[in-house]
Design a protein around this motif. Sequence first.
Motif, PDB file in Angstrom:
ATOM      1  N   TYR A  68      -2.577  -2.339  -5.253  1.00  0.00           N
ATOM      2  CA  TYR A  68      -1.860  -1.206  -4.672  1.00  0.00           C
ATOM      3  C   TYR A  68      -0.686  -0.745  -5.524  1.00  0.00           C
ATOM      4  O   TYR A  68      -0.286   0.413  -5.463  1.00  0.00           O
ATOM      5  N   THR A 104      -3.845  -5.873  -2.487  1.00  0.00           N
ATOM      6  CA  THR A 104      -4.962  -5.126  -3.070  1.00  0.00           C
ATOM      7  C   THR A 104      -5.864  -4.606  -1.959  1.00  0.00           C
ATOM      8  O   THR A 104      -5.678  -4.917  -0.780  1.00  0.00           O
ATOM      9  N   ASN A 105      -6.877  -3.844  -2.330  1.00  0.00           N
ATOM     10  CA  ASN A 105      -7.867  -3.372  -1.359  1.00  0.00           C
ATOM     11  C   ASN A 105      -9.102  -4.268  -1.348  1.00  0.00           C
ATOM     12  O   ASN A 105     -10.190  -3.851  -0.954  1.00  0.00           O
ATOM     13  N   THR A 135       3.362   1.848  -1.731  1.00  0.00           N
ATOM     14  CA  THR A 135       3.881   2.188  -3.066  1.00  0.00           C
ATOM     15  C   THR A 135       2.949   3.119  -3.835  1.00  0.00           C
ATOM     16  O   THR A 135       3.352   3.674  -4.859  1.00  0.00           O
ATOM     17  N   ILE A 136       1.715   3.265  -3.354  1.00  0.00           N
ATOM     18  CA  ILE A 136       0.739   4.071  -4.086  1.00  0.00           C
ATOM     19  C   ILE A 136       1.235   5.494  -4.303  1.00  0.00           C
ATOM     20  O   ILE A 136       1.065   6.084  -5.372  1.00  0.00           O
ATOM     21  N   ASN A 137       1.864   6.060  -3.279  1.00  0.00           N
ATOM     22  CA  ASN A 137       2.284   7.455  -3.359  1.00  0.00           C
ATOM     23  C   ASN A 137       3.724   7.625  -3.836  1.00  0.00           C
ATOM     24  O   ASN A 137       4.251   8.745  -3.845  1.00  0.00           O
ATOM     25  N   ARG A 145       0.983   0.592  -8.684  1.00  0.00           N
ATOM     26  CA  ARG A 145       0.544   1.281  -9.893  1.00  0.00           C
ATOM     27  C   ARG A 145       1.287   0.752 -11.121  1.00  0.00           C
ATOM     28  O   ARG A 145       2.472   0.442 -11.064  1.00  0.00           O
ATOM     29  N   HIS A 161       5.293  -3.032 -13.632  1.00  0.00           N
ATOM     30  CA  HIS A 161       5.461  -2.433 -12.313  1.00  0.00           C
ATOM     31  C   HIS A 161       6.932  -2.104 -12.139  1.00  0.00           C
ATOM     32  O   HIS A 161       7.804  -2.915 -12.466  1.00  0.00           O
ATOM     33  N   LYS A 174       0.822  -1.203   0.000  1.00  0.00           N
ATOM     34  CA  LYS A 174       0.000   0.000   0.000  1.00  0.00           C
ATOM     35  C   LYS A 174       0.858   1.256   0.000  1.00  0.00           C
ATOM     36  O   LYS A 174       0.469   2.302  -0.539  1.00  0.00           O
ATOM     37  N   ASN A 216      -7.205  -1.266 -10.792  1.00  0.00           N
ATOM     38  CA  ASN A 216      -7.286  -0.133  -9.880  1.00  0.00           C
ATOM     39  C   ASN A 216      -7.344  -0.565  -8.417  1.00  0.00           C
ATOM     40  O   ASN A 216      -7.117   0.252  -7.522  1.00  0.00           O
TER      41      ASN A 216
END
Length: 532
Positions: free
Chosen positions: A326, A400-401, A255-257, A328, A340, A253, A323
Amino acid sequence: MKNILKISLILASIFILIPSCDDYLDTLPDNRAELDTEDKIVKLLVSAYPNATSAMLCEYWSDNWDSHDWNLNYNNYMEDLWNLKDQPNRSGNDTHFRSWEYCYRSIASCNEALKAIEERGNPASLQAAKAEALIARAWNHFELATLFCLPYGETSSTDLGLPYMTEPETTVKPPYVRGTVEEFYLQLSKDIEAALPNIDNSIYTQPKFHFNTSAAYAFATKFYMAYGKFDKAIEYASKVLGNNPAQVLRNWKATINMSMDNTEQPNAYMAKNNPATLLMSYPTSGWSTSGPNNYSTGNKYSHSLLVAKYETLQSQGPWGNQNNIYVRTWWNSNTNKIFHKKVGYYFEYTDPVARTGFQHTGIVQFTTDEVLLYRAEAYILTKQYSKAYDDLTTFITNYTNSRPAYDDILKFYRDMPYYHYKEVYEDEIGLIGLKQYPTPKKTLHPPLYKIELGTDQEWLIHYVLHLRRILLMGEGQRWLDIKRYGITVHRRVVDKGHRVVDLKDSMDYLDKRRAMQIPQEIINAGCPANPR
């Protein structure tokens, strides 16, 4: 040392040196340095890890890569690899020859250390070093088998193995016998079992660059999955994962930003303080720029939008769409590549003024995420579905979410059509209401595993294979799954509209090319070639 290839098979594979190699190795084996202290023995094992990676050739031989004939950015080696050529152009650091050469060279270092330890009477003070030499020797042999042998299975008692080197070479042109895959795997198992009890992290100043305890058990897990010893794989995976696997997995998670440039995500993936990173290396390699990165090199043959859309990074799964993952996904239509960002590019300057040196690729050899998926797979193959679901849920809720229910997973892969190499429309085949297209669900022909096809067991295996293919994209690991499960590889030609316009070749589960041909230099030195 230019004539070594004419003298001996193994000397050819071990002692042909490039200028950047350690001076100590330049003198082996005929003028060998004396390992007269324990410290020298331990330091020798730095060279037990090959300065090469097979990620490039394994990715190109897998089903992750298509050809874009309208794009002219490639070299002869890439073309040879994609066309599954037995003896590809051997220039560069990412070739069959380099993998053979560097693995056997590392094995030689292991054997020198083991001999020195034995000559000192196997003291207790060197048991950890002996364990490292044994586990590294096994790993290098396993890497060679992954490339140059058929997978372990029902025919392994007759399939060609490779020379398993257990002693330093001291004679000219000794007789070498390839033996069988069965014999080869038996020796691998012996080395692993002898090493594991004595691995000791305290002897390392940088444990993540050595076979620390977790890395050793991770390798053992991977090996025993290939060997079909599922109870062993579960036992050793559990030693890596502990009582709460979620605590040692990568924080995907986060890595999202992260930036989508070429440094932040790869550096985070390679971080030695990350509990998910178990063993890492920076081999001399051009893979980081020619393969899974946003450089323009090698665009003709690449992991492109067509593969990603239907089978990998952008494909639908029980978790939903891309989407919900996590990590991108990066894509640039000008490069035909989608991936990735986790394979790092690093440059070693030998002359900072002239800006010359060596290109390196950051490789994480083993991770806790991979180990968790292997344990889930072992649970599936032993029909412990509840435990498998627990592991898969731990993985997917961290990656993932989403949190797909057990029945939803089964339904997703049960209802999914089996893979077809391209979209086939009704008017092409004269049938109404029928449409075939690529999917991650490929027909399985495992040479070893007994899978009950058309049952929950098969659907769960497809889930694991789908997840692992996405997780390890660009790292060459898909090739081992292709061999273990007898998955057909199609050589597709794709146009600018991302449509398949030609099928150049196919490599099915009976194809002898699943054992890559050994280098021509080694054949010339007297080693039997792989059958064709």
